[in-house]
Design an enzyme around this catalytic site. Structure first.
Site, PDB file in Angstrom:
ATOM      1  N   HIS A 135      -2.298  -1.187  10.048  1.00  0.00           N
ATOM      2  CA  HIS A 135      -1.832  -2.569  10.239  1.00  0.00           C
ATOM      3  C   HIS A 135      -0.617  -2.548  11.161  1.00  0.00           C
ATOM      4  CE1 HIS A 135      -3.774  -4.894   6.791  1.00  0.00           C
ATOM      5  NE2 HIS A 135      -4.263  -3.675   6.680  1.00  0.00           N
TER       6      HIS A 135
ATOM      7  N   GLU B 110       0.815  -1.237   0.000  1.00  0.00           N
ATOM      8  CA  GLU B 110       0.000   0.000   0.000  1.00  0.00           C
ATOM      9  C   GLU B 110       0.839   1.273   0.000  1.00  0.00           C
ATOM     10  OE1 GLU B 110      -3.613   0.552   1.987  1.00  0.00           O
ATOM     11  OE2 GLU B 110      -4.294  -1.504   1.769  1.00  0.00           O
TER      12      GLU B 110
END
Lengths: 420, 420
Positions: B272, B49
């Site tokens: 995360h 990402e």
């Protein structure tokens, strides 16, 4: 496991020209192709442009005894057109769809819809693991003004990357298909120099076929003569390539092609000529590898230049699609601002046209942005490969430039030391 | 070439949640990630990402001394978001973009635009050839009604195929990334059982991190609590996996994760948690391979069922898009036939609406047709793999069914005999 006695492998490759309702005499030609394959009993037949699954299933039924093992590779809107028929058990199959493959709005060319790809089947032959690749690259519609050249170069790059990285465990490697490139074209040199694949036509002592190995010839019932200009006699764009391993040596005993007509038949199998190679497999400790690093580097540099040019052209196209979007948006605003001067229906009509322009621009913008990503990724990989070849070439494990994306400033002594 | 003394390899993996203008505190977090990587000096950092190339270039500059070797994988409209930073020279890079990755019209999810993929870099570490994979699979937006399950299963299949076929020459294999799957989810089992990759979390004796190894936790500043329901404490969807070779044995000495907050900082690195694995490399003759054939077969059967269900649903969607096309066409004809009753502008407006419906239907039809091709190809490859596993399992080289596409009638005795 290598064969004690010479083993012989017979390989067939043909672009079947199987566009339903467009290609001439399709059903009759598939009947002929099925007859030929059933009669000739090649070990492996690699077919391209089998666009219709129904035609594949017809051949599958017809060849269920002679070639019980098959794989039909599916991709894109229409399909990849790639099919393999084998006498030997297919153990595994893998497909890699090329990232760049023309434009969806080029309806008359249509390559985009085909989802061009390279398919790999792993076949056990005489206890050997043969990695067999079948592929079909983007067509060349104009040699003088080939707008698809960067696409074909990216495809050649991806093809050699795929073959190189998936053939490590193979005892022998075979690649067959329609590369849509002449023997000395850049993409072809890129493929051969980096994979070590050898051309059966140039390797064999025994050739029986069209002059200069041509596979698209003027003397074919279905060939449009104007497509061959300036190569009046024909061109060689279909290939069977092969590669040794450390355990097995592969020699092309003989290669033949069809010659534009078929005895007792009023027309040929396809608009392309078929290739048939008889390969001898021998135990070996020698392996003919890829070309010397310097040659590989030259070819990569040449290919990078084409990709870069393709990149700048695609960036220009992306800018134009952005302009189209803005034009649509501006016109829409103009229509809405002047709506009091028009009837409701007229505003609706003009508004719909503006939205259509806006959406077309947005779709094209996305398409070209995707293409730019692919071209940049390919260029990065090429640069990385060049750097690695350079490192090998100078016999020094640390080269001056290092990153795959650009050239960061690094200190060579840090490379193999780990800092705790 | 294998290390005489134990070598240690430190691997880092993090989904950076780097959506420019949407992810919170992006610039500050990249600053923190850069500091962490520069300080901790992992051998290899695998990031997901990293959607903006500008952010990648920021990290690249910041880490130019500690991690001079980098690769940023480019694909899709936005990019793959995958980046590798390495202390060791990257020799080669290869990208495989997943064939199925959501729908372009699901703008709120947006995975389609990301061009999800698996990237491979080949790195030389202590004279060993390490194949390092980084990947990010399609997100799971609803566990109860997961419409993307077939897409994620196809991605898992393609991931294991890519790893299996490109890791033959590797001395060790490492895979890191956000799999968007729980540890016992089907796709995860498919990947591990077929490649022989082992999960560092379950293998290590020394773990320091969130409870149950969770990488998406409630106790993270950026996590939306409702996204975790019904897993209130958290879920484990990010992984570092590893695999031995015949020459090198890999052991995970320790694994740690961040724990939702960072000391002296007001917010965490991402939504995360990061993973950090210390791997010991030892000379070895043993190799922990894939799971037994029977287990592999069970997982493939389960996966095939999901793909088949996805296929029938996609076929229904394709049929609906065909209906949309016909509706657009019929309405267009109706408008044209009754044009004498309306003004020119009204006909134009209604006609434009009809053309819009027609084109939308056509684009959706093409999209779903492409998806069907991919699902069918995956199912064929799965069937082929099942048959091969079955053959191995029964210790007999010829199985009852043979073709990768269906089950042709074959005579077992013909399989290893060549007809001259």
């Amino acid at each position: 496991m290598a064969p004690q006695q010479p083993g012989k492998l017979r390989v067939f490759s043909l672009n079947c020209w199987g566009i339903r309702f467009l290609s001439k005499l399709c059903a009759q030609r598939y009947e002929m192709i099925g007859e030929l394959l059933g009669r000739e009993q090649h070990d492996i037949a690699l077919l391209q442009e089998v666009w219709s699954e129904r035609d594949f299933l017809f051949l599958k039924r017809k060849l269920s005894c002679s070639h019980p093992y098959t794989h039909y590779f599916k991709s894109g809107v229409i399909g990849s057109g790639l099919a393999v028929f084998s006498k030997h058990r297919i153990q595994d199959a893998l497909l890699y769809q090329y990232s760049l493959n023309g434009y969806p709005y080029m309806l008359s060319h249509g390559d985009w819809f085909g989802g061009k790809a390279v398919g790999l089947v792993i076949v056990e032959v005489f206890g050997l693991k043969a990695h067999v690749y079948v592929t079909h690259l983007h067509a060349e519609y104009s040699r003088a003004q080939d707008g698809y050249l960067p696409h074909r170069i990216v495809q050649s790059w991806e093809l050699q990357q795929f073959v190189r990285h998936t053939s490590h465990g193979a005892d022998l490697v075979i690649l067959g298909g329609d590369l849509n490139m002449h023997p000395q074209d850049l993409g072809n040199r890129l493929l051969r120099s980096h994979t070590g694949l050898r051309d059966c036509y140039t390797e064999t002592d025994k050739f029986d076929g069209c002059e200069d190995g041509h596979t698209l010839i003027a003397n074919n019932h279905f060939t449009k003569k104007q497509d061959l200009i300036p190569f009046e006699k024909g061109i060689r764009i279909d290939y069977i390539l092969m590669k040794d391993s450390q355990r097995v040596s592969v020699k092309c005993e003989s290669l033949s092609t069809t010659k534009g007509s078929v005895s007792d038949k009023p027309f040929p199998y396809s608009d392309h000529e078929a290739l048939m190679a008889d390969l001898n497999l021998l135990s070996s400790q020698d392996c003919t590898g890829a070309l010397p690093e310097s040659d590989q580097m030259d070819v990569v540099s040449e290919a990078r230049a084409v990709v870069k040019e393709g990149l700048s052209k695609t960036e220009a196209l992306r800018d134009r699609s952005l302009h189209l979007m803005f034009a649509g948006l501006l016109l829409l605003l103009l229509v809405l601002c002047s709506s009091c001067f028009f009837s409701f229906s007229a505003v609706g009509f003009l508004g719909a046209v503006c939205v259509f322009i806006l959406l077309s621009g947005a779709l094209l913008y996305m398409l070209f942005t995707t293409h730019i990503k692919v071209l940049k990724e390919t260029e990065d990989q090429m640069l990385l490969r060049s750097q690695n070849l350079q490192t090998k070439l100078i016999g020094c494990r640390v080269s001056g430039s290092s990153s795959s994306d650009a050239s960061p400033e690094i200190h060579p002594s840090s490379v193999f030391k780990r800092e705790e």
